[in-house]
Design a protein around this motif. Sequence first.
Motif, PDB file in Angstrom:
ATOM      1  N   ILE A  34       0.843  -1.176  -0.094  1.00  0.00           N
ATOM      2  CA  ILE A  34      -0.047   0.119  -0.140  1.00  0.00           C
ATOM      3  C   ILE A  34       0.789   1.356   0.136  1.00  0.00           C
ATOM      4  N   MET A  35       2.054   1.174   0.716  1.00  0.00           N
ATOM      5  CA  MET A  35       2.721   2.508   0.609  1.00  0.00           C
ATOM      6  C   MET A  35       3.267   2.549  -0.658  1.00  0.00           C
ATOM      7  N   LYS A  36       3.735   1.589  -1.178  1.00  0.00           N
ATOM      8  CA  LYS A  36       4.524   1.842  -2.531  1.00  0.00           C
ATOM      9  C   LYS A  36       3.461   2.550  -3.566  1.00  0.00           C
ATOM     10  N   ILE A  37       2.099   2.100  -3.640  1.00  0.00           N
ATOM     11  CA  ILE A  37       1.155   2.574  -4.256  1.00  0.00           C
ATOM     12  C   ILE A  37       0.847   4.105  -3.825  1.00  0.00           C
ATOM     13  N   VAL A  38       0.708   4.172  -2.731  1.00  0.00           N
ATOM     14  CA  VAL A  38       0.537   5.627  -2.165  1.00  0.00           C
ATOM     15  C   VAL A  38       1.772   6.787  -2.565  1.00  0.00           C
ATOM     16  N   ARG A  39       2.809   6.080  -2.276  1.00  0.00           N
ATOM     17  CA  ARG A  39       3.807   7.133  -2.584  1.00  0.00           C
ATOM     18  C   ARG A  39       4.152   7.270  -4.150  1.00  0.00           C
ATOM     19  N   SER A  40       3.358   6.251  -5.120  1.00  0.00           N
ATOM     20  CA  SER A  40       3.901   6.762  -6.504  1.00  0.00           C
ATOM     21  C   SER A  40       2.643   7.625  -6.724  1.00  0.00           C
ATOM     22  N   HIS A  41       1.498   7.738  -6.157  1.00  0.00           N
ATOM     23  CA  HIS A  41       0.521   8.589  -6.656  1.00  0.00           C
ATOM     24  C   HIS A  41       0.081   9.611  -5.388  1.00  0.00           C
ATOM     25  N   LEU A  42       1.140  10.061  -4.731  1.00  0.00           N
ATOM     26  CA  LEU A  42       0.648  10.846  -3.619  1.00  0.00           C
ATOM     27  C   LEU A  42       0.295  12.510  -3.970  1.00  0.00           C
ATOM     28  N   PRO A  43      -0.846  12.720  -3.628  1.00  0.00           N
ATOM     29  CA  PRO A  43      -1.132  14.110  -4.045  1.00  0.00           C
ATOM     30  C   PRO A  43      -0.020  15.154  -3.150  1.00  0.00           C
ATOM     31  N   ARG A  44      -0.171  16.477  -3.775  1.00  0.00           N
ATOM     32  CA  ARG A  44       0.733  17.194  -2.960  1.00  0.00           C
ATOM     33  C   ARG A  44       0.086  17.680  -1.514  1.00  0.00           C
ATOM     34  N   ARG A  45       0.699  17.916  -0.649  1.00  0.00           N
ATOM     35  CA  ARG A  45       0.034  18.471   0.745  1.00  0.00           C
ATOM     36  C   ARG A  45      -0.735  17.514   1.273  1.00  0.00           C
ATOM     37  N   THR A  46      -0.482  16.349   0.991  1.00  0.00           N
ATOM     38  CA  THR A  46      -0.811  15.321   1.632  1.00  0.00           C
ATOM     39  C   THR A  46      -0.180  14.248   2.256  1.00  0.00           C
ATOM     40  N   ASP A  47      -0.266  13.811   3.520  1.00  0.00           N
ATOM     41  CA  ASP A  47       0.520  12.931   4.297  1.00  0.00           C
ATOM     42  C   ASP A  47       0.368  11.612   3.728  1.00  0.00           C
ATOM     43  N   GLU A  48       1.553  10.675   3.391  1.00  0.00           N
ATOM     44  CA  GLU A  48       1.557   9.369   2.783  1.00  0.00           C
ATOM     45  C   GLU A  48       0.902   8.539   4.017  1.00  0.00           C
ATOM     46  N   GLU A  49       1.181   8.799   5.193  1.00  0.00           N
ATOM     47  CA  GLU A  49       0.640   7.894   6.367  1.00  0.00           C
ATOM     48  C   GLU A  49      -0.886   8.077   6.403  1.00  0.00           C
ATOM     49  N   ASP A  50      -1.459   9.196   6.415  1.00  0.00           N
ATOM     50  CA  ASP A  50      -2.849   9.690   6.569  1.00  0.00           C
ATOM     51  C   ASP A  50      -3.474   8.880   5.343  1.00  0.00           C
ATOM     52  N   LEU A  51      -3.034   8.807   4.084  1.00  0.00           N
ATOM     53  CA  LEU A  51      -3.652   8.382   2.902  1.00  0.00           C
ATOM     54  C   LEU A  51      -3.439   6.885   3.174  1.00  0.00           C
ATOM     55  N   ALA A  52      -2.533   6.219   3.511  1.00  0.00           N
ATOM     56  CA  ALA A  52      -2.361   4.878   3.889  1.00  0.00           C
ATOM     57  C   ALA A  52      -3.466   4.405   4.953  1.00  0.00           C
ATOM     58  N   GLN A  53      -3.819   5.294   5.870  1.00  0.00           N
ATOM     59  CA  GLN A  53      -4.440   5.012   6.806  1.00  0.00           C
ATOM     60  C   GLN A  53      -6.155   5.082   6.120  1.00  0.00           C
ATOM     61  N   MET A  54      -6.200   5.849   5.336  1.00  0.00           N
ATOM     62  CA  MET A  54      -7.645   6.016   4.612  1.00  0.00           C
ATOM     63  C   MET A  54      -7.866   4.681   3.683  1.00  0.00           C
ATOM     64  N   VAL A  55      -6.806   4.277   3.027  1.00  0.00           N
ATOM     65  CA  VAL A  55      -6.858   2.992   2.307  1.00  0.00           C
ATOM     66  C   VAL A  55      -7.261   1.883   3.140  1.00  0.00           C
ATOM     67  N   PHE A  56      -6.511   1.735   4.340  1.00  0.00           N
ATOM     68  CA  PHE A  56      -6.441   0.722   4.996  1.00  0.00           C
ATOM     69  C   PHE A  56      -8.112   0.673   5.625  1.00  0.00           C
ATOM     70  N   GLY A  57      -8.619   1.913   5.890  1.00  0.00           N
ATOM     71  CA  GLY A  57     -10.144   1.922   6.325  1.00  0.00           C
ATOM     72  C   GLY A  57     -10.922   1.482   5.420  1.00  0.00           C
ATOM     73  N   LYS A  58     -10.723   1.846   4.017  1.00  0.00           N
ATOM     74  CA  LYS A  58     -11.580   1.369   3.003  1.00  0.00           C
ATOM     75  C   LYS A  58     -11.535  -0.153   2.875  1.00  0.00           C
ATOM     76  N   ILE A  59     -10.292  -0.609   3.089  1.00  0.00           N
ATOM     77  CA  ILE A  59     -10.165  -2.176   2.873  1.00  0.00           C
ATOM     78  C   ILE A  59     -10.922  -2.962   3.891  1.00  0.00           C
ATOM     79  N   PHE A  60     -10.919  -2.335   5.166  1.00  0.00           N
ATOM     80  CA  PHE A  60     -11.821  -3.127   6.076  1.00  0.00           C
ATOM     81  C   PHE A  60     -13.093  -2.986   6.014  1.00  0.00           C
ATOM     82  N   ALA A  61     -13.463  -1.758   5.523  1.00  0.00           N
ATOM     83  CA  ALA A  61     -14.767  -1.431   5.665  1.00  0.00           C
ATOM     84  C   ALA A  61     -15.675  -2.404   4.547  1.00  0.00           C
ATOM     85  N   HIS A  62     -14.733  -2.593   3.243  1.00  0.00           N
ATOM     86  CA  HIS A  62     -15.447  -3.333   2.125  1.00  0.00           C
ATOM     87  C   HIS A  62     -14.903  -4.613   2.132  1.00  0.00           C
TER      88      HIS A  62
END
Lengths: 194, 95
Positions: A34-62
Amino acid sequence: MAEAGLDMAACVERVRRKDEDAARVLVRELYPLIMKIVRSHLPRRTDEEDLAQMVFGKIFAHLEQYSGNVPIEHWVSRVAVNTCLNQLRSEKCRPELRWADLNEAEAEVLEKIASTSREPDPSEQLVSRDLARKMLETLSPKDRLILTMLDLEERSVEEIRERSGWNASLIKVRAFRARKKLRKQFARVMEQER
Amino acid sequence: MKPNYWKRLADAARRAPPEPAAEMPFGFDTRIVADWSWQREAAETLPWAPLLRGALVCASLILLASLAVNYQTLKEREPSSVAIADSVLRVSMLP
């Protein structure tokens, strides 16, 4: 991707039965991917850890929607790519790259790229990567995602199709148009240098 | 033919050494699992929440639709009721 000895299917099944220890194991296993994907497509001014947390949230929710027909890594990659894409879409403006925005090293690399005789030195490859990412930031989220995967990660159209869910011809057409936009962008920046 | 600058830049970028593998920050997994657990508990505490939300949306849509359908009637009701009241008053006050 899975650690040797770990049965991912069984782990997912345990997570579905609300086993928190299994959930922790799943997070630890999927984190590098997940970090590899997040780092490749990270938007400006977005923390990679926050985005990774968002991804995990979606994975568990769905997780209930995961059919098990494909490896969990494929499904997770698609969730991560779509989350990054949505995050990129939320960026209201895309900066236009100007010569003045480049630092000294980037300007030097760009000059070398523009002069057909010289290639960037091995020491300048990291700068080239940063510059390539800056150029990609000027594109729309979909175009950026496609060119990152096609040209920087050297993924095939088929792989991109699997990860994004878009059809192959759309990917090819978008890549063609995006490269054209980048050519224009290069020409504009080089014009400013002169 | 114009030189393909993007291709050259992408080729150079690809040759860059790979970024160091991401190491999971301490407590990240616990945070994710705690959040997941909290979400589950919230869903279990209010099992009817999605249904109620749906019902609320439906009720709002019906309300808006009925307002739209009866808009003209509602708009005209006030003057006519005033007129009726006025005529009743006049009739009752006649000698």
